[in-house]
Structures are given as structure tokens and as C-alpha cells.
Write an enzyme that holds these catalytic residues in place. Structure first.
Site, PDB file in Angstrom:
ATOM      1  N   LYS A 106       0.833  -1.210   0.000  1.00 39.62           N
ATOM      2  CA  LYS A 106       0.000   0.000   0.000  1.00 39.62           C
ATOM      3  C   LYS A 106       0.865   1.256   0.000  1.00 39.62           C
ATOM      4  CE  LYS A 106      -1.841   1.906   3.951  1.00 39.62           C
ATOM      5  NZ  LYS A 106      -1.674   3.351   4.089  1.00 39.62           N
ATOM      6  N   ASN A 107       1.816   1.337   0.932  1.00 40.47           N
ATOM      7  CA  ASN A 107       2.534   2.604   1.095  1.00 40.47           C
ATOM      8  C   ASN A 107       3.537   2.881  -0.019  1.00 40.47           C
ATOM      9  OD1 ASN A 107       0.961   3.220   3.244  1.00 40.47           O
ATOM     10  ND2 ASN A 107       2.473   2.652   4.808  1.00 40.47           N
TER      11      ASN A 107
ATOM     12  N   ASP B  80       3.648   0.591  12.043  1.00 37.06           N
ATOM     13  CA  ASP B  80       2.425   0.022  11.453  1.00 37.06           C
ATOM     14  C   ASP B  80       2.163  -1.415  11.913  1.00 37.06           C
ATOM     15  OD1 ASP B  80       2.225   2.414  10.147  1.00 37.06           O
ATOM     16  OD2 ASP B  80       2.986   1.662   8.233  1.00 37.06           O
TER      17      ASP B  80
ATOM     18  N   CYS C 229      -5.535   8.129   8.753  1.00 34.71           N
ATOM     19  CA  CYS C 229      -5.919   7.664  10.085  1.00 34.71           C
ATOM     20  C   CYS C 229      -5.601   8.709  11.145  1.00 34.71           C
ATOM     21  CB  CYS C 229      -5.137   6.391  10.432  1.00 34.71           C
ATOM     22  SG  CYS C 229      -5.594   4.974   9.436  1.00 34.71           S
TER      23      CYS C 229
ATOM     24  N   ARG D 238       0.242  14.439  12.976  1.00 27.96           N
ATOM     25  CA  ARG D 238       0.670  14.235  11.590  1.00 27.96           C
ATOM     26  C   ARG D 238       0.813  15.533  10.775  1.00 27.96           C
ATOM     27  NH1 ARG D 238      -2.030   8.986   9.002  1.00 27.96           N
ATOM     28  NH2 ARG D 238       0.106   8.611   8.339  1.00 27.96           N
TER      29      ARG D 238
ATOM     30  N   ARG E 267      -9.023  -0.189   3.576  1.00 30.97           N
ATOM     31  CA  ARG E 267      -8.125   0.783   2.933  1.00 30.97           C
ATOM     32  C   ARG E 267      -6.742   0.187   2.700  1.00 30.97           C
ATOM     33  NH1 ARG E 267      -7.298   5.196   6.546  1.00 30.97           N
ATOM     34  NH2 ARG E 267      -5.528   5.325   5.165  1.00 30.97           N
TER      35      ARG E 267
HETATM   36  N1  EPU Z   1       6.272  14.328  10.816  1.00 33.11           N
HETATM   37  C1  EPU Z   1       6.427  15.661  11.093  1.00 33.11           C
HETATM   38  N2  EPU Z   1       6.403  16.549  10.056  1.00 33.11           N
HETATM   39  C2  EPU Z   1       6.245  16.150   8.776  1.00 33.11           C
HETATM   40  C3  EPU Z   1       6.090  14.789   8.486  1.00 33.11           C
HETATM   41  C4  EPU Z   1       6.100  13.894   9.525  1.00 33.11           C
HETATM   42  O1  EPU Z   1       6.566  16.050  12.250  1.00 33.11           O
HETATM   43  O2  EPU Z   1       6.231  17.007   7.889  1.00 33.11           O
HETATM   44  C5  EPU Z   1       6.258  13.360  11.894  1.00 33.11           C
HETATM   45  C6  EPU Z   1       4.881  12.730  12.049  1.00 33.11           C
HETATM   46  O3  EPU Z   1       4.045  13.495  12.889  1.00 33.11           O
HETATM   47  C7  EPU Z   1       5.220  11.393  12.651  1.00 33.11           C
HETATM   48  C8  EPU Z   1       6.545  11.038  12.002  1.00 33.11           C
HETATM   49  O4  EPU Z   1       7.094  12.281  11.565  1.00 33.11           O
HETATM   50  O5  EPU Z   1       5.435  11.522  14.026  1.00 33.11           O
HETATM   51  C9  EPU Z   1       6.455  10.044  10.871  1.00 33.11           C
HETATM   52  O6  EPU Z   1       5.787  10.606   9.843  1.00 33.11           O
HETATM   53  P1  EPU Z   1       6.010  10.096   8.371  1.00 33.11           P
HETATM   54  O7  EPU Z   1       6.045  11.296   7.487  1.00 33.11           O
HETATM   55  O8  EPU Z   1       7.098   9.094   8.290  1.00 33.11           O
HETATM   56  O9  EPU Z   1       4.679   9.360   8.148  1.00 33.11           O
HETATM   57  P2  EPU Z   1       3.717   9.498   6.985  1.00 33.11           P
HETATM   58  O10 EPU Z   1       4.373   9.807   5.707  1.00 33.11           O
HETATM   59  O11 EPU Z   1       2.621  10.414   7.405  1.00 33.11           O
HETATM   60  C10 EPU Z   1       3.933   6.955   6.244  1.00 33.11           C
HETATM   61  C11 EPU Z   1       2.894   5.893   6.082  1.00 33.11           C
HETATM   62  C12 EPU Z   1       2.369   5.492   7.437  1.00 33.11           C
HETATM   63  C13 EPU Z   1       3.519   4.994   8.276  1.00 33.11           C
HETATM   64  C14 EPU Z   1       4.631   6.043   8.353  1.00 33.11           C
HETATM   65  C15 EPU Z   1       5.855   5.576   9.093  1.00 33.11           C
HETATM   66  C16 EPU Z   1       1.941   6.435   3.939  1.00 33.11           C
HETATM   67  C17 EPU Z   1       0.811   7.007   3.181  1.00 33.11           C
HETATM   68  N3  EPU Z   1       1.827   6.430   5.258  1.00 33.11           N
HETATM   69  O12 EPU Z   1       3.206   8.021   6.895  1.00 33.11           O
HETATM   70  O13 EPU Z   1       1.474   4.428   7.205  1.00 33.11           O
HETATM   71  O14 EPU Z   1       3.055   4.751   9.584  1.00 33.11           O
HETATM   72  O15 EPU Z   1       5.008   6.458   7.020  1.00 33.11           O
HETATM   73  O16 EPU Z   1       6.388   4.459   8.506  1.00 33.11           O
HETATM   74  O17 EPU Z   1       2.909   5.957   3.369  1.00 33.11           O
HETATM   75  C18 EPU Z   1      -0.260   2.951   7.759  1.00 33.11           C
HETATM   76  O18 EPU Z   1       0.002   2.340   6.706  1.00 33.11           O
HETATM   77  O19 EPU Z   1      -1.056   2.494   8.632  1.00 33.11           O
HETATM   78  C19 EPU Z   1       0.376   4.245   8.007  1.00 33.11           C
HETATM   79  C20 EPU Z   1      -0.056   5.095   8.927  1.00 33.11           C
END
Ligand code: EPU
Length: 419
Positions: free
Chosen positions: A22-23, A304, A116, A121, A396
Site C-alpha cells: 500500500k505505502n 504500522d 488515520c 501528523r 483501505r
Molecule cells: N512528521 C512531522 N512533520 C512532517 C512529516 C512527519 O513532524 O512534515 C512526523 C509525524 O508526525 C510522525 C513522524 O514524523 O510523528 C512520521 O511521519 P512520516 O512522514 O514518516 O509518516 P507518513 O508519511 O505520514 C507513512 C505511512 C504510514 C507509516 C509512516 C511511518 C503512507 C501514506 N503512510 O506516513 O502508514 O506509519 O510512514 O512508517 O505511506 C499505515 O500504513 O497504517 C500508516 C499510517
């Protein structure tokens, strides 16, 4: 709204084949837009997040043909257009259109993404990256206008190794002038998958999978090809199902290196496990030992899988601890697991799990995707019937979950509910 109904405590045996990640897929689909010709993406999972992204691609004039998990995307006639709030809010990954549209058209109008509710985030690191490439950002009531006369490569240090920010900055930088260096980049396999795709189109990205990614901008991106890597979180979820109720359950189409942190934990718990080149075979151990897990970025234990893992630890002999270091609100599953008989206490970012002998089926709620996965696992091992409401969260991220689990012996079905 749908409910999932599980008659629990059935042995799981046979084979579960893992789908495309998915990701990865949710980044590859927006990335395809950057190509000046189009792209073929194989092994696309049939999940609702992908359907939502295809709607956005269509809105932007790209055409999509899909046959058996292969997406053929034509981008020759695509154009720039505002992505409406309702579409952006459907999922987190809509934010990848920020990088893709900025990279391609030097301007994007979009709204804050959905996803979610597992923590605040923010997307400040994505925006900081775009600004350092020369973009100006106007933000009003969840709407973003991000615009650049010209994108120019720069050195971008990420305060956190964010998956989303790393990919989004890569997307914005592939056509920028000169060299962009992302420092403290995230190293997740999904990032490598996206970089491989862009390089296949003719981009020049080096170092994906390490904490320093170097991107030299190019003017034109030709037709791209990529196969989505196997979903390490889906794999991990079914591996845990095998540890709970497996009788030589085979989990196939996996990259064992991507689930190594989980495999180590299962070894510590004395779960019978054979790891092969692209599959593993797993059985339950009723006397499995407690262990502790600290969530970390890749190659550490993935956030995750933290909630699915909690179901397993709930039934281990002794006391386990799980520390969540990435999201502030990723323990919403605990309340429902406790209603099913577990003994778990939340203490800030750590939970303490005292192993119990069994779980009992109850009516519960999937508050988010992986909380839902945790409850599906609980339902599979529990005595009696488990009803999981708001199951659309789970759909999802898990392709054909009912068929996959039914095929290995689970008694599981969907039911319409009007709640
Ligand atoms: N963060 C910030 N600022 C930013 C971006 C992130 O402070 O601009 C913080 C977030 O608040 C969080 C951490 O950094 O504490 C990790 O955020 P990250 O950007 O890595 O997460 P994401 O891109 O929002 C993706 C996956 C998530 C997965 C995380 C970590 C997607 C669409 N989502 O999220 O997937 O948990 O990386 O591996 O790729 C899931 O599949 O259930 C899921 C939530």
C-alpha cells in the site's frame, strides 16, 4: 458502513500470498504523473486508497487502464487543476500530488490530506522541502497554493526521517535545476521503490535506502515501469496471524529482509518459524514468551505493526512492553482488546501487557487501519464471535482480506450495518 464478523479460534493452514505494498503504491500512482509519457505499474493492490488516487489522476486528465493489478497510465494529455478538499481528505497519500504537481507544473492547489487519526501528523517538513527548492506557499483554511517560478536544487535536512516528506521532496526535485540533497532521509523500502520507478523514467536519484539521497534534476521523463514491492505490513499482519493460530501457515511473496525486525521478535518468543527466500512457514506456540518492542524507523520495528503485535503479546506468557515513538495516539486498539479479555495498561507512549490465556469475542470498533488489523487478529484467536465495526478502515489497506483468511481456514465474513 460494514461490519466484519469472525467466528474465532480456528486453525489457519495453507497459503496466504502477499499483495503489493500500500505505502509504495500510494506514492507510485501520483509519481506516474511526473512522466511526460505515462507509466506501467504492476502488482497494484486492490484497496480503497488506490481507488481514491485513481480518481485524482482522472481529474487531472490522465487516463488509466487496469488489468489484473497492472495499471497503464497515460499522462500525455494531463493538466494541472485544483484537487478538491473531499478528494484530498480521503487519504493521507493525496499529499504526494503536492510534490508531483509542483515538480511537473511548478504549481499546485490542494487541501490538507486525510488519513488515520493516530496523531497530529503535520506536513511541515514536506513544505519546508518545497520552500528550500524555491516554492512559495500560501496556506488558508486547509488549502495550500504552492508555486515556484523555478525549482532549484538545494540541501534539505529533515528534522525527522519522514517517509512522506522524503518521497514528496524527491517528487518535487526530479525536474528541478541542479542537485538536491536530502539529509536524514527516511530509509524505508517504499522509498527505494519510488526512486527506482523515477530512475526508470530517466530521473537521476542516488542513495535511496540510505540517509542521504542525491537528486540531479532532468528536463524530461519518459514512460516508466515498476513493480510494487510486496507489502511488508500486510505480510507482518498475516505472519502474526500464523503465530496466533497457524498450523504450518505459509506466507508467500515476501521479502524476508523487510520483515526482519518482526522475525527477530518471533524468535525471541519461541514461535516455530522457517524462513525461506521468498516465503516463510509459521505455527503457533501456546507457551510463547513475552518480549518488548520499541517502534523505530526502518530497519527498526515498524509503527504500522505495533498494534497487530499487541494482539500476540496479549497472549504471551509474562509481561511485555511496547513503546510507540512515532505517533502520539496509536493505542486506540487497547480499549477494545481489553474488552476482549487482555490486560494492557497505557502509560504515555508505552503500554504494559500482562499475558492472559485467552481472548473472548466481543463487538468492537476499528478506530484506524492498523487498530482494525489488531482486532481482526484478536477475532481470529478469540473464543466466540467478534464483530468489528467501521471495518472500512481495514479495507483501505488489506487487499481481499476476507478471501485470504477464509482460504486458510478462518470463519470470517462481512455484514452490512446501518450504524
Ligand atoms: N512528521 C512531522 N512533520 C512532517 C512529516 C512527519 O513532524 O512534515 C512526523 C509525524 O508526525 C510522525 C513522524 O514524523 O510523528 C512520521 O511521519 P512520516 O512522514 O514518516 O509518516 P507518513 O508519511 O505520514 C507513512 C505511512 C504510514 C507509516 C509512516 C511511518 C503512507 C501514506 N503512510 O506516513 O502508514 O506509519 O510512514 O512508517 O505511506 C499505515 O500504513 O497504517 C500508516 C499510517
Amino acid at each position: 458502513m460494514n461490519k466484519m464478523i469472525i467466528e474465532g479460534n480456528k486453525k489457519l493452514t495453507g497459503e496466504i500470498k502477499i499483495s503489493g505494498a500500500k505505502n509504495s503504491a500510494v506514492a507510485l500512482v501520483p509519481a506516474a504523473l511526473l512522466s511526460d509519457e505515462g507509466a506501467i505499474i504492476e502488482n497494484i493492490p486492490n484497496i480503497s486508497d488506490i481507488a481514491a488516487l485513481k480518481d485524482i489522476l482522472n481529474l487531472l486528465g490522465a487516463t488509466i487502464e487496469e488489468t489484473n493489478g497492472v495499471l497503464a497510465i497515460e499522462t500525455k494529455n494531463s493538466f494541472n487543476k485544483e484537487i478538491p478538499e473531499a478528494m484530498a481528505k480521503k487519504l493521507r497519500a493525496s499529499y504526494y500530488f503536492m510534490g508531483a504537481l509542483l515538480g511537473k507544473y511548478k504549481e499546485v492547489d490542494i487541501y490538507f490530506p486525510g488519513g488515520c487519526s493516530i496523531g497530529e501528523r503535520p506536513i511541515n517538513l514536506h513544505l519546508k522541502g518545497f520552500e528550500l527548492l524555491g516554492a512559495k506557499i500560501e496556506e488558508r483554511e486547509n488549502h495550500f497554493n504552492i508555486k515556484a517560478d523555478e525549482l532549484i536544487g538545494n540541501k534539505i535536512y529533515l528534522d525527522m526521517a519522514s517517509v512522506g516528506a522524503t518521497i514528496n521532496i524527491m517528487l518535487a526535485a526530479v525536474k528541478a535545476k541542479g542537485e538536491t540533497i536530502i539529509e536524514n532521509a527516511a530509509k524505508e523500502p517504499e522509498i527505494v521503490n519510488v526512486a527506482t520507478f523515477l530512475n526508470n523514467m530517466g530521473a537521476n536519484i542516488k542513495g535511496a535506502g540510505t540517509n542521504e539521497i542525491r537528486i540531479t534534476g532532468v528536463d524530461y521523463l519518459k514512460r516508466g515501469y515498476i513493480e510494487v514491492i510486496p507489502d511488508r505490513i500486510e505480510a507482518g499482519t498475516y505472519i502474526i496471524a500464523g503465530a496466533l493460530k497457524g498450523d504450518n501457515l505459509k506466507i508467500s511473496n515476501i521479502i524476508p529482509l523487510h520483515v526482519e525486525s518482526l522475525i527477530y521478535k518471533l524468535h525471541e518468543m519461541n514461535i516455530p518459524l522457517e524462513v525461506h527466500e521468498d516465503h516463510l512457514i509459521i505455527s503457533e506456540n501456546k507457551n510463547m514468551k513475552a518480549t518488548s518492542v520499541k517502534v523505530q524507523v526502518f530497519p527498526g520495528f515498524p509503527t504500522d505493526l505495533q498494534q497487530p503485535m499487541t494482539t500476540l503479546l496479549a497472549l504471551a506468557k509474562g509481561t511485555s512492553f511496547v513503546e510507540e515513538t512515532i505517533y502520539e495516539n496509536r493505542f486506540q486498539n487497547v480499549q477494545y482488546l481489553n474488552e476482549m479479555g487482555s490486560s494492557i495498561k497505557i502509560n504515555n507512549r508505552t503500554i504494559e501487557i500482562k499475558g492472559v490465556d485467552k481472548l473472548i469475542g466481543k463487538e468492537v470498533y476499528a478506530t484506524d487501519l492498523r487498530a482494525g488489523a489488531c482486532l481482526v487478529l484478536a477475532g481470529l484467536v478469540a473464543e466466540g464471535t467478534t464483530k468489528i465495526n467501521s471495518i472500512e478502515h481495514v479495507l483501505r489497506g488489506y487487499e481481499n482480506i476476507i478471501e485470504k483468511l477464509t482460504n486458510v481456514g478462518a470463519n470470517i465474513k462481512m455484514e452490512d450495518s446501518n450504524e
